[in-house]
Design an enzyme around this catalytic site. Structure first.
Site, PDB file in Angstrom:
ATOM      1  N   TRP A  98       0.827  -1.227   0.000  1.00 36.47           N
ATOM      2  CA  TRP A  98       0.000   0.000   0.000  1.00 36.47           C
ATOM      3  C   TRP A  98       0.848   1.258   0.000  1.00 36.47           C
ATOM      4  O   TRP A  98       0.322   2.341  -0.219  1.00 36.47           O
ATOM      5  CB  TRP A  98      -0.948  -0.002   1.197  1.00 36.47           C
ATOM      6  CG  TRP A  98      -0.339  -0.487   2.460  1.00 36.47           C
ATOM      7  CD1 TRP A  98       0.289   0.253   3.401  1.00 36.47           C
ATOM      8  CD2 TRP A  98      -0.308  -1.844   2.914  1.00 36.47           C
ATOM      9  NE1 TRP A  98       0.727  -0.547   4.426  1.00 36.47           N
ATOM     10  CE2 TRP A  98       0.379  -1.840   4.154  1.00 36.47           C
ATOM     11  CE3 TRP A  98      -0.776  -3.067   2.406  1.00 36.47           C
ATOM     12  CZ2 TRP A  98       0.605  -3.004   4.890  1.00 36.47           C
ATOM     13  CZ3 TRP A  98      -0.550  -4.210   3.135  1.00 36.47           C
ATOM     14  CH2 TRP A  98       0.132  -4.180   4.363  1.00 36.47           C
ATOM     15  N   ARG A  99       2.160   1.104   0.246  1.00 42.82           N
ATOM     16  CA  ARG A  99       3.029   2.282   0.174  1.00 42.82           C
ATOM     17  C   ARG A  99       3.476   2.544  -1.257  1.00 42.82           C
ATOM     18  O   ARG A  99       4.104   3.573  -1.534  1.00 42.82           O
ATOM     19  CB  ARG A  99       4.253   2.093   1.071  1.00 42.82           C
ATOM     20  CG  ARG A  99       3.878   2.140   2.537  1.00 42.82           C
ATOM     21  CD  ARG A  99       5.090   2.074   3.430  1.00 42.82           C
ATOM     22  NE  ARG A  99       4.677   2.112   4.835  1.00 42.82           N
ATOM     23  CZ  ARG A  99       5.416   1.669   5.837  1.00 42.82           C
ATOM     24  NH1 ARG A  99       6.616   1.152   5.599  1.00 42.82           N
ATOM     25  NH2 ARG A  99       4.976   1.745   7.069  1.00 42.82           N
ATOM     26  N   GLU A 110      -5.715   0.426   5.505  1.00 39.92           N
ATOM     27  CA  GLU A 110      -5.895   0.822   6.902  1.00 39.92           C
ATOM     28  C   GLU A 110      -7.028   0.044   7.570  1.00 39.92           C
ATOM     29  O   GLU A 110      -6.930  -0.320   8.736  1.00 39.92           O
ATOM     30  CB  GLU A 110      -6.164   2.331   7.007  1.00 39.92           C
ATOM     31  CG  GLU A 110      -4.975   3.211   6.607  1.00 39.92           C
ATOM     32  CD  GLU A 110      -3.766   3.015   7.515  1.00 39.92           C
ATOM     33  OE1 GLU A 110      -3.880   2.352   8.562  1.00 39.92           O
ATOM     34  OE2 GLU A 110      -2.689   3.525   7.154  1.00 39.92           O
ATOM     35  N   GLN A 125      -6.097  -4.086  14.093  1.00 40.07           N
ATOM     36  CA  GLN A 125      -5.916  -5.264  14.954  1.00 40.07           C
ATOM     37  C   GLN A 125      -5.382  -6.461  14.182  1.00 40.07           C
ATOM     38  O   GLN A 125      -5.615  -7.606  14.569  1.00 40.07           O
ATOM     39  CB  GLN A 125      -7.247  -5.649  15.627  1.00 40.07           C
ATOM     40  CG  GLN A 125      -7.866  -4.542  16.437  1.00 40.07           C
ATOM     41  CD  GLN A 125      -7.005  -4.145  17.589  1.00 40.07           C
ATOM     42  OE1 GLN A 125      -6.338  -3.142  17.533  1.00 40.07           O
ATOM     43  NE2 GLN A 125      -6.989  -4.937  18.635  1.00 40.07           N
ATOM     44  N   GLY A 145     -11.278 -11.988   9.764  1.00 42.18           N
ATOM     45  CA  GLY A 145     -11.877 -11.614  11.039  1.00 42.18           C
ATOM     46  C   GLY A 145     -12.473 -10.218  11.063  1.00 42.18           C
ATOM     47  O   GLY A 145     -12.326  -9.459  10.107  1.00 42.18           O
ATOM     48  N   TYR A 168      -8.543   6.774  14.477  1.00 44.56           N
ATOM     49  CA  TYR A 168      -7.279   6.348  13.892  1.00 44.56           C
ATOM     50  C   TYR A 168      -7.293   6.461  12.360  1.00 44.56           C
ATOM     51  O   TYR A 168      -6.401   7.076  11.761  1.00 44.56           O
ATOM     52  CB  TYR A 168      -6.922   4.905  14.310  1.00 44.56           C
ATOM     53  CG  TYR A 168      -5.816   4.376  13.433  1.00 44.56           C
ATOM     54  CD1 TYR A 168      -4.501   4.776  13.660  1.00 44.56           C
ATOM     55  CD2 TYR A 168      -6.085   3.584  12.321  1.00 44.56           C
ATOM     56  CE1 TYR A 168      -3.479   4.377  12.813  1.00 44.56           C
ATOM     57  CE2 TYR A 168      -5.079   3.186  11.474  1.00 44.56           C
ATOM     58  CZ  TYR A 168      -3.773   3.580  11.724  1.00 44.56           C
ATOM     59  OH  TYR A 168      -2.786   3.213  10.880  1.00 44.56           O
ATOM     60  N   ASP A 178      -2.355   4.520  17.515  1.00 41.39           N
ATOM     61  CA  ASP A 178      -2.705   3.104  17.488  1.00 41.39           C
ATOM     62  C   ASP A 178      -1.909   2.399  18.590  1.00 41.39           C
ATOM     63  O   ASP A 178      -1.252   3.044  19.404  1.00 41.39           O
ATOM     64  CB  ASP A 178      -2.425   2.510  16.105  1.00 41.39           C
ATOM     65  CG  ASP A 178      -0.943   2.320  15.868  1.00 41.39           C
ATOM     66  OD1 ASP A 178      -0.155   3.039  16.507  1.00 41.39           O
ATOM     67  OD2 ASP A 178      -0.559   1.448  15.068  1.00 41.39           O
ATOM     68  N   CYS A 223      10.592  -0.763  18.827  1.00 41.96           N
ATOM     69  CA  CYS A 223      10.009  -0.563  20.161  1.00 41.96           C
ATOM     70  C   CYS A 223       8.900  -1.590  20.381  1.00 41.96           C
ATOM     71  O   CYS A 223       7.745  -1.251  20.611  1.00 41.96           O
ATOM     72  CB  CYS A 223       9.481   0.870  20.275  1.00 41.96           C
ATOM     73  SG  CYS A 223       9.212   1.434  21.964  1.00 41.96           S
TER      74      CYS A 223
END
Length: 366
Positions: A26-27, A39, A44, A83, A122, A140, A194
């Site tokens: 998608w980039r 997006e 999730q 899902g 978001y 997010d 992170c």
DNA sequence: AAACCGGGGCC
DNA sequence: GGCCCAGGTTT
């Protein structure tokens, strides 16, 4: 954080992102519709899981008009296994609204985006910044974790009352000249450096600005409120064979697994259901008279807020006309036709069982 | 504010 | 078995 430090932080993060960012499908696109689809799928849901779904979806619905014109059934089939099926229903509905009321173009303003079904804080911020260059900060799971460590924020990341705190922090550090890149850099930092467990601080581009790192307390952040253990629900499902076909039924479009196909089934209380009780259940669920059901096996599955242990029975049709209770459609299908319908995971897990009712391997997995 | 809404990967 | 994930909607 002081203004000068903030500027250095932004520069370091953007430089890292420019050099290291993943070339995700998608980039490669600047089409707001394509970014929107990504997006929604990424809610999730991990990047690696999304990629094949994204490519199939854009291949089938390359433009917002093709999605708006499609049947919901077709959309759900492409969403099968991903899902949170309300995402697909809302995306389909919103595509229709954009085509009818906005001339097929997504609005650029976050507050207008926010009014479309399936677009919350978001995704409104993500689209406004990434697709339209507007200065809106995304918050997010990744961003909250980065912020919690960066500022040693004591509010819990899973506490809805703390959402405003994280939004304020995100807005404070946002690079307003390059919001799209900055937002994606924050998320990718959370995803690759992170991380929740074992963060890779030695290679972090903003280590020098991280309070938790300076205090050697990265492991203490982010804080979380304790979660409850989901209850176990017991269910029974039944494969009803009629010659070389079997019965499937479609769930209503609202609520859990809305719009997906399944076998007739229900929750039950107590230890076990007798075969005679099971035959009564089948009549209540379908209106049909069947042979005495036999137990084939058990499958388990975990949803977000409960777990299921499901026994599968099989039997043969004897007589009667279909009368559904709650479901919206039915089909007698041959096993070869199962790939045409979108089923939920529990049904896929049962599909491998071998039946003793005239149909073997009733379910053909994709 | 809390509950509801999937599925997969990781430890 | 619990935690986490490029969250949003409903109650």
């Amino acid at each position: 954080m002081e203004k000068q430090a903030l500027e250095k932080l932004r520069h370091a993060l953007l430089a890292w992102y420019a050099a290291e960012n993943r070339r995700l499908p998608w980039r490669q696109s600047s089409d707001p519709y394509a970014i929107w689809v990504s997006e929604i799928m990424l809610q999730q849901t991990r990047v690696e899981t999304v990629i094949p779904y994204y490519q199939r979806f854009l291949g089938r619905f390359p433009q917002i008009h093709t999605l708006a014109r499609a049947d919901l059934e077709t959309v759900l089939k492409l969403w099968e296994g991903l899902g949170y099926y309300a995402r697909a229903r809302n995306l389909h509905k919103a595509a229709g609204i954009v085509c009818r009321e906005h001339g097929g173009r997504l609005p650029e303003d976050p507050e207008q985006l926010r009014r479309l079904p399936g677009i919350g804080d978001y995704i409104a911020a993500a689209l406004a910044s990434i697709a339209f260059g507007r200065p809106a900060a995304v918050v997010d799971g990744n961003v909250k974790r980065v912020l919690a460590r960066l500022f040693m924020e004591k509010a819990a990341v899973n506490d809805s009352a703390a959402k405003q705190r994280f939004m304020r922090l995100a807005d404070e550090i946002l690079d307003r000249h390059n919001p799209g890149q900055f937002n994606q850099a924050m998320m990718e930092l959370g995803q690759r450096i992170c991380t929740p467990r074992n963060p890779v601080c030695p290679v972090c581009p903003i280590q020098a600005f991280c309070r938790a790192f300076q205090e050697q307390s990265v492991a203490d952040f982010p804080r979380r409120l304790p979660s409850k253990i989901p209850p176990l629900r017991k269910m029974v499902f039944v494969l009803i064979a009629r010659e070389d076909r079997f019965l499937i039924i479609r769930r209503p479009n609202q609520g859990l697994l809305g719009g997906l196909w399944e076998l007739p089934g229900q929750e039950f209380q107590g230890r076990k259901i007798s075969p005679e009780k099971m035959a009564e259940s089948v009549r209540g669920l379908t209106g049909l008279i069947v042979t005495t059901p036999k137990l084939l096996g058990n499958v388990r599955h975990a949803y977000t807020h409960f777990r299921v242990s499901a026994d599968l029975y099989c039997c043969r049709y004897l007589e009667g006309r279909i009368v559904l209770a709650g479901h919206t459609a039915y089909q007698w299908i041959h096993p070869d036709e199962s790939s045409r319908y979108a089923f939920h995971k529990l049904i896929h897990k049962m599909g491998g069982m071998v039946t003793e009712c005239g149909i073997t391997k009733f379910f053909i997995n994709r």
